[in-house]
Design an enzyme around this catalytic site. Structure first.
Site, mmCIF file in Angstrom:
data_model
loop_
_atom_site.group_PDB
_atom_site.id
_atom_site.type_symbol
_atom_site.label_atom_id
_atom_site.label_comp_id
_atom_site.label_asym_id
_atom_site.label_seq_id
_atom_site.Cartn_x
_atom_site.Cartn_y
_atom_site.Cartn_z
ATOM 1 N N LYS A 181 1.402 0.506 11.459
ATOM 2 C CA LYS A 181 0.771 -0.773 11.104
ATOM 3 C C LYS A 181 0.023 -1.345 12.309
ATOM 4 O O LYS A 181 -1.103 -1.822 12.182
ATOM 5 C CB LYS A 181 1.820 -1.769 10.579
ATOM 6 C CG LYS A 181 2.396 -1.347 9.224
ATOM 7 C CD LYS A 181 3.589 -2.207 8.778
ATOM 8 C CE LYS A 181 4.191 -1.631 7.489
ATOM 9 N NZ LYS A 181 5.379 -2.357 7.014
ATOM 10 N N GLN B 253 9.982 -6.389 9.166
ATOM 11 C CA GLN B 253 10.200 -5.046 8.627
ATOM 12 C C GLN B 253 11.603 -4.925 8.033
ATOM 13 O O GLN B 253 12.592 -5.334 8.648
ATOM 14 C CB GLN B 253 9.984 -4.003 9.739
ATOM 15 C CG GLN B 253 10.017 -2.560 9.259
ATOM 16 C CD GLN B 253 8.871 -2.180 8.328
ATOM 17 O OE1 GLN B 253 7.790 -2.759 8.375
ATOM 18 N NE2 GLN B 253 9.093 -1.214 7.457
ATOM 19 N N ASP C 267 3.245 -9.697 3.366
ATOM 20 C CA ASP C 267 3.997 -8.688 2.613
ATOM 21 C C ASP C 267 4.145 -9.092 1.138
ATOM 22 O O ASP C 267 4.520 -8.273 0.316
ATOM 23 C CB ASP C 267 5.418 -8.552 3.199
ATOM 24 C CG ASP C 267 5.604 -7.272 3.999
ATOM 25 O OD1 ASP C 267 4.836 -6.315 3.772
ATOM 26 O OD2 ASP C 267 6.512 -7.241 4.844
HETATM 27 N N1 GUN Z 1 10.233 -1.574 4.337
HETATM 28 C C1 GUN Z 1 9.768 -0.668 3.432
HETATM 29 N N2 GUN Z 1 8.576 -1.059 2.960
HETATM 30 C C2 GUN Z 1 8.280 -2.224 3.566
HETATM 31 C C3 GUN Z 1 7.170 -3.112 3.480
HETATM 32 O O1 GUN Z 1 6.196 -2.918 2.740
HETATM 33 N N3 GUN Z 1 7.245 -4.218 4.283
HETATM 34 C C4 GUN Z 1 8.308 -4.463 5.079
HETATM 35 N N4 GUN Z 1 8.286 -5.569 5.790
HETATM 36 N N5 GUN Z 1 9.351 -3.672 5.178
HETATM 37 C C5 GUN Z 1 9.333 -2.549 4.413
#
Ligand code: GUN
Length: 291
Positions: free
Chosen positions: A52, A96, A119
Site C-alpha cells: 500500500k 490494518q 477502508d
Molecule cells: N486486512 C485484510 N484486508 C484488509 C483491508 O482491506 N484493510 C485493512 N485495514 N485490513 C485488512
C-alpha cells in the site's frame, strides 16, 4: 477462457490516479496523504501494508506508516487514531486488520472519522453502502466491481454466488452486486458455513466469488461451464520448491477451474492488486472532498 488480469488493471488505474494527482498539484493543491497503522509483526499484514505504501509513492501520494507493538494497549491505539483524525495533513487512513486479540477491533474501527475512513469499515460508511448512498466502499468488493466493469462482463439478471459472509468482502459484495447499477442487477446468493447443498448452488452461478480463506476450496465440479470465477483468497501454503518454503494460492483450484470457467482471476495477480488501487482511489476521493 479469459484470464482477468488484476495486476495490469490495477497499474492502469494507478496511472489514471497519478494523472489526477498531477492535475491537483498543478492547481496548487497538496498531494493526497494516506496513513496506515499496523500493530505487531504479522508477516502477511506487513507485506500488505508495504504494498500500500509503495503504491502511494507510485501515484504521487504522501504516506505515513505508524508501527505499534503487538502489546500496545487499546487506549494507546485509540489515541493514535484520534491523532490521525485531528491531523489536517492526513486525508485518509487505515488500521490494518487483524488486530491482536486483546484489542476490540470494532471499537477501533468506530473511532476512525467516517470522512477519513478510506477502508469503508466505519458503520456510517457501511450504512451508506447498504442504502446506496455516497461514501467510501470497502476496497476489495469495489475492486471486484471495477474488474467486472473493465472486462465488460454482463452482470444484469445473472446469478452471482458469493461464498463467505465477512463484513469486509462477502456482505458488501452482496450489496454492490444486487444494486440497480451497471455492473450490478445480479440475483445474489450469499453462502456461508451453514449453507446446505453448496455445490448445487455454486453450479448455478454465472458469477462465483470465493472469499472464505480456504485454499483450493472451490473445485472444478462446483463450477458451471462458462462461469466467471473471482478468487478473493490469499492463502499461504507450504511449497518445498520455493526458497521461502511457501507460496500464495487462492480459494479456487485454479488449474481445474480454468478448464471449465469462461473467465477467472489468478492468485496472485487478481483481486489483491485491485484492492490497493481502490484504496488509492478512496484516498484521492477523501482528499478531493476536503479540498
Ligand atoms: N486486512 C485484510 N484486508 C484488509 C483491508 O482491506 N484493510 C485493512 N485495514 N485490513 C485488512
Amino acid at each position: 477462457m479469459t484470464l482477468i488480469d488484476g495486476k495490469s488493471t490495477s497499474l492502469q488505474i494507478q496511472d489514471e490516479i497519478k494523472s489526477l494527482v498531477e492535475v491537483r498539484t498543478k492547481r496548487g493543491q497538496k498531494k493526497p496523504h494516506l496513513a496506515a497503522i499496523i500493530v505487531g509483526d504479522n508477516p502477511a499484514s506487513r507485506a500488505y501494508v508495504g504494498h500500500k505504501i509503495k503504491a502511494c509513492e507510485r501515484v504521487g501520494f504522501e504516506s505515513t506508516l505508524i508501527e505499534l507493538s503487538e502489546s500496545v494497549r487499546e487506549e494507546q491505539l485509540l489515541s493514535e487514531v484520534e491523532a490521525l483524525n485531528n491531523n489536517d495533513s492526513i486525508d485518509g487512513f487505515i488500521v490494518q486488520l487483524p488486530l491482536p486479540d486483546h484489542i476490540d477491533d470494532q471499537k477501533v474501527l468506530e473511532a476512525v472519522r467516517p470522512e477519513k475512513d478510506v477502508d469503508g469499515f466505519h458503520p456510517v460508511n457501511a450504512g451508506n453502502l447498504s442504502l446506496g448512498l455516497p461514501g467510501f466502499q470497502p476496497a476489495t468488493p469495489a475492486g471486484i466491481m471495477e474488474l467486472l466493469k473493465r472486462y465488460k462482463i454482463e452482470t444484469s439478471g445473472k446469478h452471482a454466488v458469493i461464498i463467505g459472509r465477512s463484513a469486509i468482502v462477502g456482505t458488501p459484495m452482496t450489496l454492490l452486486l444486487s444494486r440497480n447499477a451497471n455492473p450490478g442487477n445480479c440475483t445474489v446468493t450469499l453462502c456461508h458455513s451453514r449453507t446446505q447443498n453448496l455445490e448445487e448452488i455454486t453450479r448455478s452461478a454465472d458469477i462465483l466469488i470465493a472469499a472464505i480463506g480456504k485454499p483450493h476450496f472451490v473445485t472444478k465440479s462446483m463450477i458451471k461451464p462458462g462461469a466467471v470465477i473471482i478468487d478473493v483468497g490469499i492463502n499461504r501454503i507450504p511449497d518445498a520448491s520455493r526458497k521461502s518454503g511457501n507460496r500464495l494460492t487462492g480459494d479456487v483450484d485454479f488449474e481445474g477451474a480454468a478448464e471449465v470457467a469462461g473467465s477467472i482471476t489468478p492468485v496472485p495477480g487478481g483481486v489483491g492488486p485491485m484492492t490497493i488501487a481502490m484504496l488509492l482511489r478512496n484516498t484521492l476521493q477523501a482528499a478531493d472532498q476536503r479540498a
